[in-house]
Motif scaffolding. Structure first.
Motif, PDB file in Angstrom:
ATOM      1  N   GLY A  37      73.557  45.616  61.965  1.00  0.00           N
ATOM      2  CA  GLY A  37      72.612  46.513  62.623  1.00  0.00           C
ATOM      3  C   GLY A  37      72.032  45.951  63.904  1.00  0.00           C
ATOM      4  N   PHE A  38      72.737  45.010  64.555  1.00  0.00           N
ATOM      5  CA  PHE A  38      72.279  44.458  65.824  1.00  0.00           C
ATOM      6  C   PHE A  38      72.651  45.399  66.974  1.00  0.00           C
ATOM      7  CE2 PHE A  38      72.821  39.996  63.787  1.00  0.00           C
ATOM      8  CZ  PHE A  38      71.634  40.168  63.089  1.00  0.00           C
ATOM      9  N   ASN A  39      72.194  45.072  68.181  1.00  0.00           N
ATOM     10  CA  ASN A  39      72.185  46.044  69.264  1.00  0.00           C
ATOM     11  C   ASN A  39      72.815  45.512  70.556  1.00  0.00           C
ATOM     12  OD1 ASN A  39      71.497  48.368  70.733  1.00  0.00           O
ATOM     13  ND2 ASN A  39      69.502  47.518  71.324  1.00  0.00           N
ATOM     14  N   PRO A  40      74.135  45.349  70.617  1.00  0.00           N
ATOM     15  CA  PRO A  40      74.774  44.975  71.888  1.00  0.00           C
ATOM     16  C   PRO A  40      74.780  46.163  72.848  1.00  0.00           C
ATOM     17  CG  PRO A  40      76.432  45.259  70.161  1.00  0.00           C
ATOM     18  CD  PRO A  40      75.099  45.426  69.508  1.00  0.00           C
ATOM     19  N   ILE A  41      74.274  45.942  74.058  1.00  0.00           N
ATOM     20  CA  ILE A  41      74.127  47.063  75.011  1.00  0.00           C
ATOM     21  C   ILE A  41      75.001  46.905  76.242  1.00  0.00           C
ATOM     22  CG2 ILE A  41      71.751  47.495  74.266  1.00  0.00           C
ATOM     23  CD1 ILE A  41      70.970  46.228  77.085  1.00  0.00           C
ATOM     24  N   ALA A  42      75.553  45.719  76.480  1.00  0.00           N
ATOM     25  CA  ALA A  42      76.314  45.494  77.708  1.00  0.00           C
ATOM     26  C   ALA A  42      77.380  44.437  77.459  1.00  0.00           C
ATOM     27  CB  ALA A  42      75.393  45.054  78.839  1.00  0.00           C
TER      28      ALA A  42
END
Length: 368
Positions: A45-50
């Motif tokens: 549930g982590f959040n890589p954005i780029a």
């Protein structure tokens, strides 16, 4: 079997941060990022954005495959994105210096998960750690074998005293790694890029050795110049413990012969013994690592706890989780750059032992 007095909760799962939406910028789009890091992050549930890569087309393809919104043509553009809070680096170690040097200038960067090895040698690694410390940026190093489930379980039973004082520990690897092309220019091969897993894990389990001694030969399969192909090493501890690694990257003569590929480990103590296997050589077939142990605390039985999770990719959620926890609490990461300096010093001691054909004390490196 009689009622067990042994706690079989092995604590294989890493502690998770309270906040899982830290905005992660990923540098690198090769196998380890695309099929390991990002898979484990999605599951956690982590959040890589780029994402950025040396090859922009690769970054774009991985972004589309893994649902990452922003794609940059160069890592420097990603580092300067004010939305990025955490950097996840999967670049060659000789290129991490420039990335980290630029990242610590950015006020929005709160934490960095660097690839292992952190640098090419101990002095370079020390400069990176000092740079991050001066900037107030949390630095962790992706020593992911510490999060292999059998290693977490082994650490648990050691801490509980089931084996008593450790006497002898061994890791025996008979496996053929995929050497990335950039390694041909390094002059350092197995010890820096493969044995570092095992040496760091020995440190995780037992602390720092006092001395090391190494023997190595070239690997017949590896065509570029190197000295440490097949590597044998012993870590000598002040209390008498010996921890030995046999890193055989030859392992199989080739077509026409049968394969016997594996990684096994064993720890013998005064009051018990543990042994197990590492599932990584079977990748991509999901193969959990294992642990069996016996102890005087409940004689006459082998305990064999099992689980479904695997090192690749599941353990990589742990390496990111510990950094996120450190950032949100303002504490030192579990696999901090500061701690990793002693792994890098041990690696440098190994190379000195190999070059000078002698036992080398760790303090020769640390106090230089």
């Amino acid at each position: 079997m009689a009622q067990s007095y042994i706690d079989l909760e092995m604590n294989i799962d890493p502690l998770m941060p309270k906040r899982r939406d830290f905005r992660i910028g990923c540098i690198g789009a090769g196998f380890i990022m695309a099929d390991v890091h990002l898979v484990s992050y999605k599951d956690a549930g982590f959040n890589p954005i780029a994402i950025a890569s040396r090859t922009p087309a690769n970054a774009k393809a991985v972004a589309e495959k893994r649902g990452i919104a922003k794609v940059y043509n160069h890592w420097s553009q990603l580092v300067q994105d004010p939305d990025v809070e955490i950097l996840d680096i999967a670049f060659p170690p000789d290129q991490q210096v420039d990335i980290i040097q630029e990242a610590v200038k950015q006020k929005h960067i709160k934490g960095i998960l660097a690839q292992k090895p952190l640098a090419m040698n101990y002095p370079d690694a020390r400069r990176l750690v000092e740079m991050c410390h001066a900037a107030g940026v949390a630095l962790a190093v992706n020593q992911n074998m510490r999060y292999d489930q059998s290693m977490r379980a082994l650490k648990t039973i050691l801490d509980r005293g089931y084996l008593g004082e450790s006497v002898l520990a061994t890791i025996e690897m008979r496996a053929i790694p995929h050497w990335q092309p950039f390694l041909k220019d390094y002059g350092r091969l197995t010890l820096l890029n493969m044995s570092i897993h095992h040496i760091d894990t020995f440190r995780y389990l037992f602390g720092d050795p006092e001395k090391v001694i190494v023997s190595a030969r070239k690997d017949p399969r590896t065509t570029f110049e190197h000295t440490d192909g097949i590597a044998l090493y012993v870590l000598e501890y002040a209390n008498g413990l010996r921890a030995s690694g046999w890193d055989d990257v030859w392992a199989w003569p080739g077509e026409g012969t049968e394969k016997d590929i594996y990684i096994k480990w064993r720890v013998e103590g005064l009051d018990g013994m543990a042994q197990g296997t590492i599932g990584w050589p079977s990748y991509p077939t999901p193969t959990p690592s294992t642990i069996d142990f016996t102890t005087r605390q409940q004689p006459g039985y082998w305990f064999k706890p099992r689980w479904n999770k695997v090192w690749f990719p599941d353990a990589f959620a742990g390496t990111m989780a510990q950094l996120l926890r450190a950032v949100e609490s303002g504490s030192e990461p579990e696999i901090s750059g500061t701690d990793n300096l002693r792994t890098m010093a041990t690696i440098d001691a190994c190379y000195r032992s190999l070059a000078e054909e002698r036992t080398v004390r760790l303090n020769e490196i640390l106090q230089a």
